[in-house]
Design a protein around this motif. Sequence first.
Motif, PDB file in Angstrom:
ATOM      1  N   ALA A  38      -2.879   9.908  54.794  1.00 52.92           N
ATOM      2  CA  ALA A  38      -2.556  11.278  54.385  1.00 52.92           C
ATOM      3  C   ALA A  38      -1.785  12.007  55.477  1.00 52.92           C
ATOM      4  CB  ALA A  38      -3.831  12.032  54.025  1.00 52.92           C
ATOM      5  N   LEU A  39      -2.127  11.775  56.736  1.00 56.18           N
ATOM      6  CA  LEU A  39      -1.386  12.399  57.830  1.00 56.18           C
ATOM      7  C   LEU A  39       0.052  11.896  57.869  1.00 56.18           C
ATOM      8  CD1 LEU A  39      -4.064  12.333  60.672  1.00 56.18           C
ATOM      9  CD2 LEU A  39      -2.989  14.387  59.729  1.00 56.18           C
ATOM     10  N   ALA A  40       0.244  10.601  57.649  1.00 62.69           N
ATOM     11  CA  ALA A  40       1.602  10.062  57.600  1.00 62.69           C
ATOM     12  C   ALA A  40       2.375  10.662  56.435  1.00 62.69           C
ATOM     13  CB  ALA A  40       1.560   8.541  57.493  1.00 62.69           C
ATOM     14  N   GLU A  41       1.704  10.811  55.290  1.00 58.83           N
ATOM     15  CA  GLU A  41       2.351  11.420  54.125  1.00 58.83           C
ATOM     16  C   GLU A  41       2.728  12.864  54.407  1.00 58.83           C
ATOM     17  OE1 GLU A  41       1.499  12.286  49.358  1.00 58.83           O
ATOM     18  OE2 GLU A  41       0.097  11.056  50.520  1.00 58.83           O
ATOM     19  N   ALA A  42       1.853  13.580  55.098  1.00 59.13           N
ATOM     20  CA  ALA A  42       2.155  14.966  55.445  1.00 59.13           C
ATOM     21  C   ALA A  42       3.454  15.048  56.237  1.00 59.13           C
ATOM     22  CB  ALA A  42       1.006  15.579  56.241  1.00 59.13           C
ATOM     23  N   GLY A  43       3.643  14.112  57.153  1.00 58.03           N
ATOM     24  CA  GLY A  43       4.877  14.104  57.928  1.00 58.03           C
ATOM     25  C   GLY A  43       6.110  13.943  57.065  1.00 58.03           C
ATOM     26  N   SER A  44       5.997  13.124  56.019  1.00 62.87           N
ATOM     27  CA  SER A  44       7.145  12.906  55.140  1.00 62.87           C
ATOM     28  C   SER A  44       7.407  14.094  54.224  1.00 62.87           C
ATOM     29  CB  SER A  44       6.914  11.645  54.297  1.00 62.87           C
ATOM     30  OG  SER A  44       5.895  11.851  53.326  1.00 62.87           O
ATOM     31  N   LEU A  45       6.408  14.970  54.059  1.00 67.85           N
ATOM     32  CA  LEU A  45       6.535  16.099  53.141  1.00 67.85           C
ATOM     33  C   LEU A  45       6.955  17.402  53.825  1.00 67.85           C
ATOM     34  CD1 LEU A  45       3.378  15.547  50.882  1.00 67.85           C
ATOM     35  CD2 LEU A  45       5.763  15.096  50.292  1.00 67.85           C
ATOM     36  N   VAL A  46       6.986  17.416  55.149  1.00 72.04           N
ATOM     37  CA  VAL A  46       7.378  18.642  55.858  1.00 72.04           C
ATOM     38  C   VAL A  46       8.827  18.968  55.516  1.00 72.04           C
ATOM     39  CG1 VAL A  46       7.810  19.659  58.125  1.00 72.04           C
ATOM     40  CG2 VAL A  46       5.742  18.304  57.743  1.00 72.04           C
ATOM     41  N   PRO A  47       9.088  20.145  54.966  1.00 70.13           N
ATOM     42  CA  PRO A  47      10.465  20.502  54.586  1.00 70.13           C
ATOM     43  C   PRO A  47      11.413  20.528  55.776  1.00 70.13           C
ATOM     44  CG  PRO A  47       8.871  21.983  53.554  1.00 70.13           C
ATOM     45  CD  PRO A  47       8.113  21.185  54.572  1.00 70.13           C
ATOM     46  N   GLY A  48      12.682  20.301  55.504  1.00 68.59           N
ATOM     47  CA  GLY A  48      13.673  20.213  56.561  1.00 68.59           C
ATOM     48  C   GLY A  48      13.906  21.493  57.318  1.00 68.59           C
ATOM     49  N   ASP A  49      13.556  22.639  56.737  1.00 68.12           N
ATOM     50  CA  ASP A  49      13.790  23.897  57.441  1.00 68.12           C
ATOM     51  C   ASP A  49      12.599  24.320  58.304  1.00 68.12           C
ATOM     52  OD1 ASP A  49      12.159  24.401  55.281  1.00 68.12           O
ATOM     53  OD2 ASP A  49      13.184  26.238  54.647  1.00 68.12           O
TER      54      ASP A  49
END
Length: 259
Positions: A38-49
């Motif tokens: 879930a922590l790895a997934e959170a990293g992929s979901l952080v918006p670009g801005d």
Amino acid sequence: MTLLDKDGVRLTVDDEIATVTLAGPAKRNAQSPAMWRALAEAGSLVPGDVRIVVLRGEGKSFSAGLDRQAFTPEGFDGEPSFLDMARGPDSELDATIAEYQEAFTWWRRNDVVSIAAVQGHAIGAGFQLALACDLRVCADDAQFAMRETSLGLVPDLTGTHPLVALVGYARALEICATGRFVHADEAERIGLANLVVPAADLDGAVADLAGALVAAPRDAVIETKALLMGAASRTYEEQRAAERAAQARRLRDLAGLGE
């Protein structure tokens, strides 16, 4: 806005600041393979801005480390136990540990600055998760300990590199090999903590730091972070050249000549 809420991890975003919360206070935010995914997934979901990512733990502790259930024959539901993993082929064991490490690697990417807000215990995997961040703001009750060696293991969740970089080889060895607690005042003195504040002031201090970090132009912060992170691996002359190249990019951008 909440983008993720599962397996003890919650990701929320407010404008340029994202917050990742370890949301298992009943177990002092003890970690598991599901939490790592879930922590790895959170990293992929952080918006670009997003420019700042704050990592915090609910309750009295930041994270008490790996859930000891991992070392039981049963392990976690739907997961191979660590004992079963040890009996498997070397390639599979290496791949599994590499997957777990993904939860700890994205916090230092150049496009964000990550801040760990640490209160109470940060033990083992919890210590390494705090080390994964760029900066650490600690409550005065924070206690760090690397207990892996006392369990017959080694710190393997990316914590050894930043620990040595922060406190030096000799002190890092002593902290890891003894498994002793490093309290907040010592953490600040030896460079583990950027700032120590009363527990009641932790959230406010993190918010103030985040606000100061977003005040500077984003591209300048990104370039500066990249320069500093690469400095240890470059010679003096290589670092001089990297500074010149980065400044040339900034000057061209300010002059409206960037790509």
